[in-house]
Design a protein around this motif. Structure first.
Motif, mmCIF file in Angstrom:
data_model
loop_
_atom_site.group_PDB
_atom_site.id
_atom_site.type_symbol
_atom_site.label_atom_id
_atom_site.label_comp_id
_atom_site.label_asym_id
_atom_site.label_seq_id
_atom_site.Cartn_x
_atom_site.Cartn_y
_atom_site.Cartn_z
ATOM 1 N N PHE A 183 114.701 10.969 -43.016
ATOM 2 C CA PHE A 183 113.865 9.980 -42.216
ATOM 3 C C PHE A 183 115.105 8.995 -41.352
ATOM 4 O O PHE A 183 114.962 8.639 -40.180
ATOM 5 C CB PHE A 183 112.900 8.910 -42.923
ATOM 6 C CG PHE A 183 111.654 9.653 -43.326
ATOM 7 C CD1 PHE A 183 111.479 11.014 -42.831
ATOM 8 C CD2 PHE A 183 110.605 8.853 -43.781
ATOM 9 C CE1 PHE A 183 109.912 11.492 -43.239
ATOM 10 C CE2 PHE A 183 109.582 9.606 -44.218
ATOM 11 C CZ PHE A 183 109.373 10.698 -43.977
ATOM 12 N N VAL A 184 116.233 8.688 -42.101
ATOM 13 C CA VAL A 184 117.240 7.731 -41.471
ATOM 14 C C VAL A 184 118.019 8.683 -40.851
ATOM 15 O O VAL A 184 118.325 8.215 -39.604
ATOM 16 C CB VAL A 184 118.047 7.050 -42.612
ATOM 17 C CG1 VAL A 184 119.177 6.391 -42.084
ATOM 18 C CG2 VAL A 184 117.115 5.938 -43.510
ATOM 19 N N ALA A 185 118.253 9.779 -41.052
ATOM 20 C CA ALA A 185 119.077 10.731 -40.150
ATOM 21 C C ALA A 185 118.338 10.954 -38.791
ATOM 22 O O ALA A 185 118.565 10.978 -37.993
ATOM 23 C CB ALA A 185 119.257 11.960 -40.905
ATOM 24 N N GLY A 186 116.980 11.239 -39.054
ATOM 25 C CA GLY A 186 116.183 11.746 -37.983
ATOM 26 C C GLY A 186 115.959 10.478 -37.041
ATOM 27 O O GLY A 186 116.121 10.429 -35.553
ATOM 28 N N ALA A 187 115.740 9.301 -37.642
ATOM 29 C CA ALA A 187 115.943 8.099 -36.637
ATOM 30 C C ALA A 187 117.134 7.946 -35.876
ATOM 31 O O ALA A 187 117.002 7.469 -34.666
ATOM 32 C CB ALA A 187 115.423 6.734 -37.544
ATOM 33 N N LEU A 243 114.424 -1.356 -50.519
ATOM 34 C CA LEU A 243 114.047 -0.496 -49.648
ATOM 35 C C LEU A 243 114.903 -0.637 -48.373
ATOM 36 O O LEU A 243 115.565 0.314 -47.830
ATOM 37 C CB LEU A 243 112.560 -0.122 -49.297
ATOM 38 C CG LEU A 243 112.313 0.911 -48.078
ATOM 39 C CD1 LEU A 243 112.865 2.347 -48.487
ATOM 40 C CD2 LEU A 243 110.810 1.046 -47.995
ATOM 41 N N THR A 244 114.817 -1.948 -48.041
ATOM 42 C CA THR A 244 115.630 -2.154 -46.426
ATOM 43 C C THR A 244 117.148 -1.987 -46.646
ATOM 44 O O THR A 244 117.835 -1.395 -45.883
ATOM 45 C CB THR A 244 115.334 -3.738 -46.319
ATOM 46 O OG1 THR A 244 113.761 -3.863 -46.143
ATOM 47 C CG2 THR A 244 115.892 -4.002 -44.790
ATOM 48 N N ASP A 245 117.609 -2.269 -47.892
ATOM 49 C CA ASP A 245 118.887 -2.328 -48.066
ATOM 50 C C ASP A 245 119.574 -0.823 -48.160
ATOM 51 O O ASP A 245 120.353 -0.341 -47.681
ATOM 52 C CB ASP A 245 119.363 -2.934 -49.313
ATOM 53 C CG ASP A 245 119.461 -4.484 -49.176
ATOM 54 O OD1 ASP A 245 119.355 -5.000 -47.888
ATOM 55 O OD2 ASP A 245 119.597 -5.154 -50.233
ATOM 56 N N ALA A 246 118.478 0.016 -48.732
ATOM 57 C CA ALA A 246 118.747 1.349 -48.712
ATOM 58 C C ALA A 246 118.921 2.249 -47.363
ATOM 59 O O ALA A 246 119.786 3.073 -47.119
ATOM 60 C CB ALA A 246 117.741 2.239 -49.592
ATOM 61 N N VAL A 247 117.899 1.751 -46.424
ATOM 62 C CA VAL A 247 117.929 2.222 -45.279
ATOM 63 C C VAL A 247 118.980 1.745 -44.579
ATOM 64 O O VAL A 247 119.855 2.627 -43.861
ATOM 65 C CB VAL A 247 116.714 1.559 -44.481
ATOM 66 C CG1 VAL A 247 116.739 2.113 -42.983
ATOM 67 C CG2 VAL A 247 115.416 2.125 -45.086
ATOM 68 N N LEU A 248 119.557 0.680 -44.468
ATOM 69 C CA LEU A 248 120.620 0.186 -43.674
ATOM 70 C C LEU A 248 121.833 0.642 -44.436
ATOM 71 O O LEU A 248 122.822 0.950 -43.431
ATOM 72 C CB LEU A 248 120.822 -1.404 -43.855
ATOM 73 C CG LEU A 248 119.529 -2.278 -43.224
ATOM 74 C CD1 LEU A 248 119.849 -3.794 -43.464
ATOM 75 C CD2 LEU A 248 119.685 -1.860 -41.720
ATOM 76 N N LEU A 268 122.183 3.434 -45.632
ATOM 77 C CA LEU A 268 122.180 4.912 -45.227
ATOM 78 C C LEU A 268 122.596 4.922 -43.775
ATOM 79 O O LEU A 268 123.393 6.063 -43.185
ATOM 80 C CB LEU A 268 120.902 5.702 -45.315
ATOM 81 C CG LEU A 268 120.635 6.257 -46.618
ATOM 82 C CD1 LEU A 268 119.121 6.530 -46.924
ATOM 83 C CD2 LEU A 268 121.469 7.605 -46.881
ATOM 84 N N LYS A 269 122.071 4.011 -42.764
ATOM 85 C CA LYS A 269 122.415 4.071 -41.581
ATOM 86 C C LYS A 269 123.853 3.800 -41.244
ATOM 87 O O LYS A 269 124.569 4.561 -40.478
ATOM 88 C CB LYS A 269 121.410 2.874 -40.784
ATOM 89 C CG LYS A 269 121.847 2.741 -39.459
ATOM 90 C CD LYS A 269 120.966 1.439 -38.903
ATOM 91 C CE LYS A 269 121.220 1.094 -37.583
ATOM 92 N NZ LYS A 269 122.455 0.110 -37.314
ATOM 93 N N GLN A 270 124.457 2.836 -41.975
ATOM 94 C CA GLN A 270 125.770 2.625 -41.835
ATOM 95 C C GLN A 270 126.649 3.887 -42.321
ATOM 96 O O GLN A 270 127.802 4.233 -41.832
ATOM 97 C CB GLN A 270 126.305 1.367 -42.658
ATOM 98 C CG GLN A 270 127.626 0.855 -42.619
ATOM 99 C CD GLN A 270 128.004 -0.453 -43.371
ATOM 100 O OE1 GLN A 270 127.069 -0.798 -44.067
ATOM 101 N NE2 GLN A 270 129.263 -0.619 -43.722
ATOM 102 N N GLY A 271 126.116 4.457 -43.494
ATOM 103 C CA GLY A 271 126.999 5.721 -43.926
ATOM 104 C C GLY A 271 127.208 6.724 -42.932
ATOM 105 O O GLY A 271 128.210 7.400 -42.458
ATOM 106 N N LEU A 272 126.074 7.000 -42.340
ATOM 107 C CA LEU A 272 125.852 8.093 -41.113
ATOM 108 C C LEU A 272 126.839 7.643 -40.066
ATOM 109 O O LEU A 272 127.482 8.515 -39.423
ATOM 110 C CB LEU A 272 124.534 8.241 -40.740
ATOM 111 C CG LEU A 272 123.674 9.046 -41.962
ATOM 112 C CD1 LEU A 272 122.133 9.098 -41.504
ATOM 113 C CD2 LEU A 272 124.207 10.593 -41.953
ATOM 114 N N GLU A 273 126.531 6.337 -39.708
ATOM 115 C CA GLU A 273 127.477 5.860 -38.564
ATOM 116 C C GLU A 273 128.842 6.150 -38.677
ATOM 117 O O GLU A 273 129.681 6.551 -37.929
ATOM 118 C CB GLU A 273 127.067 4.442 -38.174
ATOM 119 C CG GLU A 273 125.732 4.458 -37.285
ATOM 120 C CD GLU A 273 125.283 2.950 -37.179
ATOM 121 O OE1 GLU A 273 124.252 2.954 -36.488
ATOM 122 O OE2 GLU A 273 125.523 2.068 -37.928
#
Ligand SMILES: NC(=O)c1ccc[n+]([C@@H]2O[C@H](COP(=O)([O-])OP(=O)(O)OC[C@H]3O[C@@H](n4cnc5c(N)ncnc54)[C@H](O)[C@@H]3O)[C@@H](O)[C@H]2O)c1
Length: 352
Positions: free
Chosen positions: A190-194, A300-305, A307-312
């Motif tokens: 989901f994070v990658a898709g977003a 959950l919020t920290d996990a999403v953030l 992942l977002k940072q990691g992908l960036e």
């Protein structure tokens, strides 16, 4: 103190090794992995295996007794962790996930090990929406992968005694950034898709329940289990590992992701057939048994953030990420198509 970790070069393995190295700087840590995903590193600052004292590139089905000499604890992450692979060849999944783990436990016991930790899965509960499943609930494994977990637990039980403690941790679905990332897991996908397509595509109607756990929290649980005394749960312990707060419906996960990633929207497949893999799980027993420092800590919020940072940071910008080498099935199929591994998932001679 010597701890052997099988399949340490996967998604969860690097997190487990890092945790054990931090907790036990003087322990001898040994990894055994065949290396299917060795090349799938994710912006790692160092090769994760350099945290170990030794890395063996070896099939888990072939581990010799000599490797277990002097071992105090074994962490068995052994698995073909993919439902699609399981459908293609259930016998293969049983061989790697189940038979090899039981064989390894026998070798560990014979070598005088005190603890054996098996990474089981909440997927053993299958479809279970009505009430939260506890360790006493009936299992209902719907896939070859889930069946292999049930069979392994059964096979390990008779081996446990007061000197050889066996802990089967039924983990919730993993999520989080790893030095070997997977994007075939619901939250990571989901994070990658977003981020990459501005769309979170939910393949079901979003209603299935899916408890999650962050990989660092999995490592925290393993850290407890690998030294667990028999009085803390008994010689043989099957325990759901996660936290009650992380029982989410898939649509809630999707909403949490778009909340943190500007401009992303959720696309729900309203005409999808019902997803049979839906379960809510009670983690009360784990909560009662494991010390506070080994309980899940990440929200959950920290996990999403994260992942977002990691992908960036990876500068990963492939909208077709579901076809990338962060999808396990794609990597395994590529190795097969290139003729590097056999149909029984062993390296061909000369390619090892
Ligand atoms: N990912 C999840 O959501 C999840 C949830 C619950 C439990 N688990 C369990 O945790 C464990 C680790 O999962 P993961 O997500 O890190 O898996 P993964 O697929 O990322 O890694 C598996 C590792 O096993 C290795 N391997 C595969 N077959 C092998 C063989 N025959 N011999 C030696 N090595 C072999 C691969 O090279 C890879 O490094 C598995 O037992 C899995 O079932 C995972």
């Amino acid at each position: 103190m010597k701890i052997l970790i099988t399949e340490n070069m996967g998604y969860i393995g690097s997190s487990v090794v890092r945790r054990l190295r931090d907790s036990y700087p003087k322990a001898r840590l040994i990894g055994v992995d065949t290396g299917f995903f060795a090349h799938c590193l994710t912006n790692a600052k160092r090769l994760p295996e350099t945290r170990l004292d030794a890395q063996y590139f070896m099939d888990v089905r072939d581990i010799p007794a000599s490797l277990l000499a002097g071992v105090t604890g074994v962490v068995s992450l052994a698995a073909i962790s993919n439902d699609v692979m399981g459908q293609i060849d259930e016998k293969l999944t049983q061989g790697v996930n189940c038979l090899a783990s039981i064989r390894l436990a026998k070798l560990a016991k014979a070598a005088g090990a005190k603890n054996f930790v098996f990474a089981s899965s909440c997927s053993v509960y299958g479809f279970a929406e009505d009430d939260s499943k506890t360790e006493q609930s009936e299992v209902n494994p719907l896939t070859a992968y889930a069946r292999s977990k049930v069979m392994t637990e059964k096979g390990l039980k008779p081996l446990a005694d007061r000197t050889f403690k066996v802990t089967c941790l039924r983990f919730a679905t993993a999520c989080g950034m790893s030095e070997r990332l997977r994007l075939d897991l619901v939250l990571n996908d989901f994070v990658a898709g977003a981020l990459l397509t501005k769309k979170v595509t939910v393949m079901s109607d979003g209603s299935p329940w899916r408890p999650l756990i962050h990989i660092q929290d999995m490592a925290r649980a393993i850290d407890w289990a690998v030294f667990r005394p028999a009085k803390n749960g008994g010689p043989f312990l099957v325990c759901n590992a996660g936290s009650n707060a992380w029982n989410y419906q898939v649509k809630e996960l999707a909403q949490a992701v778009v909340h943190e990633i500007a401009g992303a929207v959720v696309s729900i497949n309203t005409s999808a057939p019902p997803d049979k893999r839906s379960y809510r799980v009670s983690f009360d027993y784990f909560n009662a048994l494991a010390p506070k420092e080994n309980q899940p800590k990440i929200n959950l919020t920290d996990a999403v953030l994260e992942l977002k940072q990691g992908l960036e940071e990876m500068a990963f910008n492939t909208p077709d990420y579901r076809n990338s080498h962060f999808m396990r099935i794609r990597v395994l199929m590529e190795l097969r198509n290139l003729g590097l591994i056999n149909s029984d998932l062993r390296w061909k001679k000369g390619n090892c």
